[in-house]
Design a protein around this motif. Structure first.
Motif, PDB file in Angstrom:
ATOM      1  N   LEU A  11       0.837  -1.208   0.000  1.00 29.47           N
ATOM      2  CA  LEU A  11       0.000   0.000   0.000  1.00 29.47           C
ATOM      3  C   LEU A  11       0.872   1.259   0.000  1.00 29.47           C
ATOM      4  O   LEU A  11       2.103   1.183   0.153  1.00 29.47           O
ATOM      5  N   GLU A  12       0.208   2.407  -0.101  1.00 28.76           N
ATOM      6  CA  GLU A  12       0.914   3.697  -0.039  1.00 28.76           C
ATOM      7  C   GLU A  12       1.695   3.781   1.275  1.00 28.76           C
ATOM      8  O   GLU A  12       1.157   3.446   2.329  1.00 28.76           O
ATOM      9  N   ASN A  13       2.932   4.228   1.164  1.00 28.92           N
ATOM     10  CA  ASN A  13       3.775   4.438   2.345  1.00 28.92           C
ATOM     11  C   ASN A  13       4.095   3.169   3.127  1.00 28.92           C
ATOM     12  O   ASN A  13       4.460   3.229   4.299  1.00 28.92           O
ATOM     13  N   ALA A  14       3.966   2.018   2.477  1.00 29.79           N
ATOM     14  CA  ALA A  14       4.324   0.763   3.149  1.00 29.79           C
ATOM     15  C   ALA A  14       5.839   0.683   3.357  1.00 29.79           C
ATOM     16  O   ALA A  14       6.307  -0.077   4.212  1.00 29.79           O
ATOM     17  N   GLY A  15       6.575   1.452   2.547  1.00 33.19           N
ATOM     18  CA  GLY A  15       8.047   1.425   2.635  1.00 33.19           C
ATOM     19  C   GLY A  15       8.680   0.822   1.386  1.00 33.19           C
ATOM     20  O   GLY A  15       9.819   0.349   1.417  1.00 33.19           O
ATOM     21  N   LYS A  16       7.956   0.867   0.261  1.00 39.95           N
ATOM     22  CA  LYS A  16       8.424   0.223  -0.970  1.00 39.95           C
ATOM     23  C   LYS A  16       9.718   0.827  -1.498  1.00 39.95           C
ATOM     24  O   LYS A  16      10.657   0.101  -1.822  1.00 39.95           O
ATOM     25  N   THR A  17       9.760   2.166  -1.565  1.00 40.64           N
ATOM     26  CA  THR A  17      10.954   2.819  -2.123  1.00 40.64           C
ATOM     27  C   THR A  17      12.159   2.565  -1.221  1.00 40.64           C
ATOM     28  O   THR A  17      13.261   2.277  -1.705  1.00 40.64           O
ATOM     29  N   THR A  18      11.926   2.637   0.084  1.00 36.06           N
ATOM     30  CA  THR A  18      12.989   2.334   1.051  1.00 36.06           C
ATOM     31  C   THR A  18      13.484   0.902   0.808  1.00 36.06           C
ATOM     32  O   THR A  18      14.693   0.654   0.739  1.00 36.06           O
ATOM     33  N   ALA A  19      12.549  -0.043   0.650  1.00 39.64           N
ATOM     34  CA  ALA A  19      12.913  -1.458   0.458  1.00 39.64           C
ATOM     35  C   ALA A  19      13.696  -1.656  -0.846  1.00 39.64           C
ATOM     36  O   ALA A  19      14.657  -2.430  -0.879  1.00 39.64           O
ATOM     37  N   GLN A 148      -2.366   6.839   8.451  1.00 35.22           N
ATOM     38  CA  GLN A 148      -1.556   7.619   9.414  1.00 35.22           C
ATOM     39  C   GLN A 148      -0.304   8.176   8.750  1.00 35.22           C
ATOM     40  O   GLN A 148       0.022   9.353   8.894  1.00 35.22           O
ATOM     41  N   ARG A 149       0.396   7.303   8.009  1.00 38.21           N
ATOM     42  CA  ARG A 149       1.634   7.759   7.347  1.00 38.21           C
ATOM     43  C   ARG A 149       1.320   8.788   6.266  1.00 38.21           C
ATOM     44  O   ARG A 149       2.089   9.726   6.049  1.00 38.21           O
ATOM     45  N   LEU A 150       0.162   8.618   5.589  1.00 37.65           N
ATOM     46  CA  LEU A 150      -0.219   9.600   4.556  1.00 37.65           C
ATOM     47  C   LEU A 150      -0.499  10.957   5.185  1.00 37.65           C
ATOM     48  O   LEU A 150      -0.162  11.996   4.623  1.00 37.65           O
ATOM     49  N   ASP A 188       5.989  -8.237   7.196  1.00 38.33           N
ATOM     50  CA  ASP A 188       5.180  -7.407   8.091  1.00 38.33           C
ATOM     51  C   ASP A 188       5.843  -6.027   8.200  1.00 38.33           C
ATOM     52  O   ASP A 188       6.859  -5.872   8.876  1.00 38.33           O
ATOM     53  N   ALA A 189       5.249  -5.040   7.518  1.00 38.28           N
ATOM     54  CA  ALA A 189       5.854  -3.705   7.475  1.00 38.28           C
ATOM     55  C   ALA A 189       5.220  -2.759   8.495  1.00 38.28           C
ATOM     56  O   ALA A 189       5.411  -1.549   8.441  1.00 38.28           O
ATOM     57  N   THR A 190       4.450  -3.355   9.441  1.00 40.90           N
ATOM     58  CA  THR A 190       3.939  -2.532  10.543  1.00 40.90           C
ATOM     59  C   THR A 190       5.017  -2.448  11.635  1.00 40.90           C
ATOM     60  O   THR A 190       4.916  -1.649  12.547  1.00 40.90           O
ATOM     61  N   GLN A 191       6.049  -3.291  11.506  1.00 39.52           N
ATOM     62  CA  GLN A 191       7.142  -3.286  12.491  1.00 39.52           C
ATOM     63  C   GLN A 191       8.068  -2.097  12.226  1.00 39.52           C
ATOM     64  O   GLN A 191       7.942  -1.413  11.210  1.00 39.52           O
ATOM     65  N   SER A 192       9.034  -1.908  13.122  1.00 39.74           N
ATOM     66  CA  SER A 192       9.983  -0.804  12.934  1.00 39.74           C
ATOM     67  C   SER A 192      10.763  -1.031  11.635  1.00 39.74           C
ATOM     68  O   SER A 192      10.898  -2.172  11.174  1.00 39.74           O
ATOM     69  N   LEU A 193      11.261   0.047  11.092  1.00 34.32           N
ATOM     70  CA  LEU A 193      12.012  -0.036   9.840  1.00 34.32           C
ATOM     71  C   LEU A 193      13.202  -0.987   9.993  1.00 34.32           C
ATOM     72  O   LEU A 193      13.514  -1.755   9.070  1.00 34.32           O
ATOM     73  N   ASP A 194      13.853  -0.970  11.167  1.00 36.58           N
ATOM     74  CA  ASP A 194      14.994  -1.879  11.417  1.00 36.58           C
ATOM     75  C   ASP A 194      14.594  -3.339  11.247  1.00 36.58           C
ATOM     76  O   ASP A 194      15.310  -4.124  10.641  1.00 36.58           O
TER      77      ASP A 194
HETATM   78  N1  ATP Z   1       8.530   0.214   8.981  1.00 31.71           N
HETATM   79  C1  ATP Z   1       8.370   1.534   9.023  1.00 31.71           C
HETATM   80  N2  ATP Z   1       8.029   2.149  10.167  1.00 31.71           N
HETATM   81  C2  ATP Z   1       7.835   3.482  10.209  1.00 31.71           C
HETATM   82  N3  ATP Z   1       7.963   4.307   9.163  1.00 31.71           N
HETATM   83  C3  ATP Z   1       8.284   3.759   7.984  1.00 31.71           C
HETATM   84  C4  ATP Z   1       8.517   2.349   7.849  1.00 31.71           C
HETATM   85  N4  ATP Z   1       8.812   2.095   6.548  1.00 31.71           N
HETATM   86  C5  ATP Z   1       8.787   3.284   5.918  1.00 31.71           C
HETATM   87  N5  ATP Z   1       8.484   4.276   6.785  1.00 31.71           N
HETATM   88  C6  ATP Z   1       8.357   5.708   6.466  1.00 31.71           C
HETATM   89  O1  ATP Z   1       7.189   5.861   5.690  1.00 31.71           O
HETATM   90  C7  ATP Z   1       7.445   6.820   4.660  1.00 31.71           C
HETATM   91  C8  ATP Z   1       7.209   6.169   3.324  1.00 31.71           C
HETATM   92  O2  ATP Z   1       8.267   5.264   3.028  1.00 31.71           O
HETATM   93  P1  ATP Z   1       8.553   4.929   1.504  1.00 31.71           P
HETATM   94  O3  ATP Z   1       8.672   6.179   0.707  1.00 31.71           O
HETATM   95  O4  ATP Z   1       9.678   3.959   1.450  1.00 31.71           O
HETATM   96  O5  ATP Z   1       7.183   4.178   1.172  1.00 31.71           O
HETATM   97  P2  ATP Z   1       6.537   3.907  -0.239  1.00 31.71           P
HETATM   98  O6  ATP Z   1       5.793   2.632  -0.067  1.00 31.71           O
HETATM   99  O7  ATP Z   1       7.566   3.960  -1.296  1.00 31.71           O
HETATM  100  O8  ATP Z   1       5.551   5.131  -0.362  1.00 31.71           O
HETATM  101  P3  ATP Z   1       4.799   5.649  -1.698  1.00 31.71           P
HETATM  102  O9  ATP Z   1       3.604   4.776  -1.821  1.00 31.71           O
HETATM  103  O10 ATP Z   1       4.455   7.064  -1.347  1.00 31.71           O
HETATM  104  O11 ATP Z   1       5.759   5.535  -2.830  1.00 31.71           O
HETATM  105  C9  ATP Z   1       8.854   7.323   4.843  1.00 31.71           C
HETATM  106  O12 ATP Z   1       8.793   8.506   5.603  1.00 31.71           O
HETATM  107  C10 ATP Z   1       9.516   6.206   5.615  1.00 31.71           C
HETATM  108  O13 ATP Z   1      10.593   6.650   6.390  1.00 31.71           O
END
Ligand code: ATP
Ligand code: MG
Length: 211
Positions: A11-19, A148-150, A188-194
């Motif tokens: 989903l949006e802001n799940a952390g895809k780009t970070t991953a 929440q993240r959005l 499970d991406a509800t956990q901390s980023l670490d």
């Molecule tokens: N596990 C996590 N816990 C808390 N915050 C997180 C976690 N993973 C990512 N974030 C934060 O959520 C935000 C979105 O992360 P990211 O850009 O990687 O997600 P995305 O899935 O690519 O989003 P988008 O759908 O907007 O492209 C960033 O601010 C990131 O630091």
């Protein structure tokens, strides 16, 4: 080891780009040079596909975009990306990492928008044939966390402005598809980023060892 096509979904802001960026780091450490890795995203990844993306994301459209138009525009962008970028890169030995791919259409347009699954299957076949990712990492967050993240992010695009129900349906579709496919890894991406990074590393390294 043969080059691979790796997809990150969620989903949006799940952390895809970070991953995606973490996967590139892991591949680098595994001995795959940066110039041998292509990072792309959907919808987008080519000049034409990026302009099609703006039709999908722009929150100030001059007219209502129908569900079918949305679906067709996404597949048009995918066709451009696949034939002009992904397939040529794989052919010349590059690893390809994609921030979203076909599973997003099943989840968002099939689940979120409730379009007929047969129609999406048919379009998938027309555009992709039997082309599939070697592996997909699905980052799971609840729709609550998504919203929440959005909220923190602000300035939301057209899809990001969707309702809790829309994201519930989208997530449920992701979860259903995962059960039917062994090549999708649930994280499970509800956990901390670490913790997310640790899990991603564990699964990716384990998978690479078996290739
Ligand atoms: N596990 C996590 N816990 C808390 N915050 C997180 C976690 N993973 C990512 N974030 C934060 O959520 C935000 C979105 O992360 P990211 O850009 O990687 O997600 P995305 O899935 O690519 O989003 P988008 O759908 O907007 O492209 C960033 O601010 C990131 O630091
Ligand atoms: Mg992103």
């Amino acid at each position: 080891m043969k080059n691979k096509f790796i997809v990150v979904e969620g989903l949006e802001n799940a952390g895809k780009t970070t991953a995606c960026n973490i996967i590139i780091d892991i591949l680098n450490k595994y001995g795959i040079k940066r110039e041998k890795i292509l990072l792309t995203r959907e919808p987008g990844g080519t000049p034409i596909a990026e302009s099609l993306r703006t039709i999908i994301t722009n929150q100030k459209q001059q007219e209502h975009i129908t569900k079918i138009t949305e679906l067709l525009v996404i597949y048009a962008a995918r066709a451009q990306l696949l034939d002009n970028v992904i397939k040529p890169a794989l052919k010349c030995g590059k690893w390809v990492i994609s921030d979203r791919h076909n599973l997003s259409s099943h989840a968002y347009q099939g689940g979120g928008r409730q379009l007929n699954s047969d129609l999406i299957d048919e379009l998938s076949y027309i555009v992709l044939g039997d082309f599939y990712p070697d592996i997909t990492f699905y980052l799971d967050i609840t729709p609550d966390i998504c919203l929440q993240r959005l909220k923190i992010q602000g300035n939301l695009d057209r899809i990001e402005q969707e309702s809790l129900d829309f994201f519930e349906r989208t997530r449920n579709f992701y979860l259903k598809k995962i059960q039917q496919n062994d090549n999708i890894i649930f994280i499970d991406a509800t956990q901390s980023l670490d913790r997310v990074v640790q899990n991603l590393k564990k699964y990716l390294l384990n998978w690479l060892k078996n290739q």
